[in-house]
Structure formats: C-alpha cells, structure tokens
Design an enzyme around this catalytic site. Structure first.
Site: not given
Ligand code: UDP
Length: 310
Positions: A210-211, A187, A190, A145, A275
């Site tokens: 973080t996000r 996340v 979920n 990706y 992030r």
């Molecule tokens: N994450 C989590 N539990 C879940 C799904 C994701 O803790 O059930 C965490 C994942 O490891 C990441 C963050 O949440 O650190 C965001 O994950 P997502 O897949 O939504 O997006 P991305 O990693 O692409 O930002």
C-alpha cells in the site's frame, strides 16, 4: 521575505516557488539539475525577484544577503534516481544539510528540512506517526536515501539544540502531480504513461503493498504551514487515503480508458509493504487539511502527461 530553496528546480520545489513567487521579496533557487529541470522554473525567470544558481549544496554556498527562510529540498528522491546516484544522495542529505543549516544559522533564518516517509522504512506499525522510529535496513538498496534523510533529521535536531536554529522537519509521503519526471520509475507516472500508450501495466509483486498518495498542491500547502510555524517541530505531510498498488492501477486504467493489461514483475528488495501517514499532529497543530482526492489529482496529472507528451 527572502527565501533560499535548495532543489527548487525539482518537482516539489517548482510548485513551492509557484506558490510564493507573487508574495516573496526574493527567491533564490539553487539546484544541481541532476533530477531538477530548468523547464520546471523557466516561467519564473521573468520575475525580477527570482534568481537561479546552478550549484550542488554539498559544496559551500553563501547567499551574502539576509535570508528569512531556508528550505532544503535538494535530493534525488525516486528509487531509480537515488540508486543511480547513491553517493550524491548521501552527500545531499548529510553535507548538503549541514551546509544549508549553516546558512540558516548565519542569517538567523527559519529552516525547513524536507524529510521523507522513508525514514520509517518498511514500517512495523501503521499508520506511521511522528513518534515512530522506523524499520530501516542500513545497507539495503534504499539505504542511501533512507539513511541520508535520517542523518539530515539528526543534523537538523543538533542545530536546533546546539545553535538554537529555528527549524522544522516535514516527512513527506508519496506525492504526485505535474512536473514529476516521467522516466524516474515512480508508480503514478509509470502507470499513467503505460496506460496512455496501451502498454502493459507493471505491478511489482502482487500489488497488495500500500501507499497513500498526496496531490502536489496539498503537500505544498503542508510544507508552507510547517515553514511558517513559529517553533521547531516535526510533521508528517501527505494524504492518509491508503490504497493498494493494484487498486491504483485499476483506477488509472479506468480514468484513461486504457486497453493495457496488468502484468506482475518481481517486487524490488526492501520495498515497504505499507505506508500511511498519521496526520493527527499536522492537522491539530498546523491546521493541515488535504483538499484534492485521488481521482481528481490523477485526472489533473493524466491531463498534464498528455500535454507534456503532445
Ligand atoms: N511500483 C509498481 N510498478 C511500477 C513502479 C512502482 O508496482 O511500475 C510499486 C513499487 O514497488 C512500490 C510502489 O509502487 O511498492 C511505489 O513505488 P514508487 O517508486 O512510486 O515509490 P516508493 O516505493 O518510494 O514509495
């Protein structure tokens, strides 16, 4: 104005269509439906200015009519979807972007590439501004990706330089809201699905990563501002309210009145630790402004999940 939107049956694409369908002369959506879904665009099919073509943009496509705006969204975008479809993801970002740019070149259209905060990888600086080059593992589990979008940006820049295509690039940060796929492992969905079912909330790692979560309508408003901006440029689009994944879990538990317990699962390899977009440039040049705060957006999303699941 006539629009061609690759990936228009997906989560972000369907909201984009919804925002422009009343004012557009024509919208052609092309989508291979790997992660897009016809139910996202069913409501538009009654409009005579709307056309859907099931097609994968990694193969040549010619709309055979003048197009004012080409928006290239087509790609698997969740870690689960792109890991399951690594080659298709690489092809959408590489050959797909070249094909979409070719349409813009032929019809002299304004081109919008939807790139991603993933081009910054696991960033060594925060917040991430557009001038940061990123920290990406080219052979890691997210590389199909990250690298496909980095190639897509390079291709877009090359078409700007060599063919004078008027193109903008937007780097989209974590976006959530109605029409997300409920089973693609992201996340927000979920946690909402788990909380509503009183199942364990699965935090990967210790939850301190973080996000910064942007509600879909805010993200789409930014995409449209970048699309209509007259000159080629590159913009971060998202929300700069940075929170830990543990904080997100607690907010969702509160908003759903859930009895779920929080459990810790292993952190996936190369999961970015932080992030947060630097929005200074998109705010000052585009006038981009977020309107929906996290709790408000989550309530809307929770209500949509409840309706969708009956
Ligand atoms: N994450 C989590 N539990 C879940 C799904 C994701 O803790 O059930 C965490 C994942 O490891 C990441 C963050 O949440 O650190 C965001 O994950 P997502 O897949 O939504 O997006 P991305 O990693 O692409 O930002």
């Amino acid at each position: 104005m006539k629009y061609l939107i690759t990936g228009g049956a997906g989560f972000i694409g369907s909201h984009l269509v919804s925002n422009i369908i009343d004012s557009a002369e024509k919208i052609i959506v092309i989508d291979n439906l790997i992660t897009g879904n016809m139910s996202n665009i069913d409501e538009f099919k009654k409009n005579k200015n709307f056309e859907f073509v099931k097609h994968d943009i990694q193969y040549h496509f010619d709309p055979k009519e003048n197009i004012d705006y080409v928006i290239h969204l087509a790609s698997c975008a969740s870690p689960v979807a792109y890991s399951e479809n690594p080659i298709n993801t690489l092809k959408s970002g590489s050959i797909g972007t070249i094909n979409a740019l070719g349409i813009a070149r032929k019809y002299n259209s304004k081109f919008l590439l939807t790139s991603t905060s993933e081009v910054y990888g696991d960033p060594k600086e925060s917040p991430q501004s557009e001038s940061y080059w990123g920290n990406v593992n080219p052979v890691g589990p997210r590389s199909m990706y990250d690298e496909s979008k980095r190639f897509a940006e390079a291709a877009t820049q090359a078409y700007i330089t060599e063919y004078s295509v008027n193109a903008s690039i937007v780097r989209i940060f974590n976006t959530y809201g109605p029409n997300m796929q409920l089973d693609d492992g992201r996340v927000v969905t979920n946690f909402i699905v788990q909380a509503l079912g009183n199942e364990d909330i699965t935090i990967y790692g210790n939850g301190q990563q973080t996000r910064s979560f942007s509600y879909i309508e805010d993200t789409v408003s930014g995409l449209l501002k970048a699309l209509y901006y007259k000159k080629p440029d590159i913009f971060n689009i998202g929300n700069d309210n940075e929170i830990t994944i543990l904080e997100l879990a607690k907010i969702i538990l509160k908003l759903t009145n859930s009895k779920s317990k929080i459990v810790n699962n292993p952190l996936p390899k190369d999961d970015p630790m932080q992030r947060r977009p630097d929005l200074t440039k998109s705010q000052s040049i585009l006038g981009y402004k977020t309107q929906i705060d996290l709790e408000e957006g989550l309530v809307k999303t929770i209500n949509w999940v409840k309706q969708t699941r009956g």
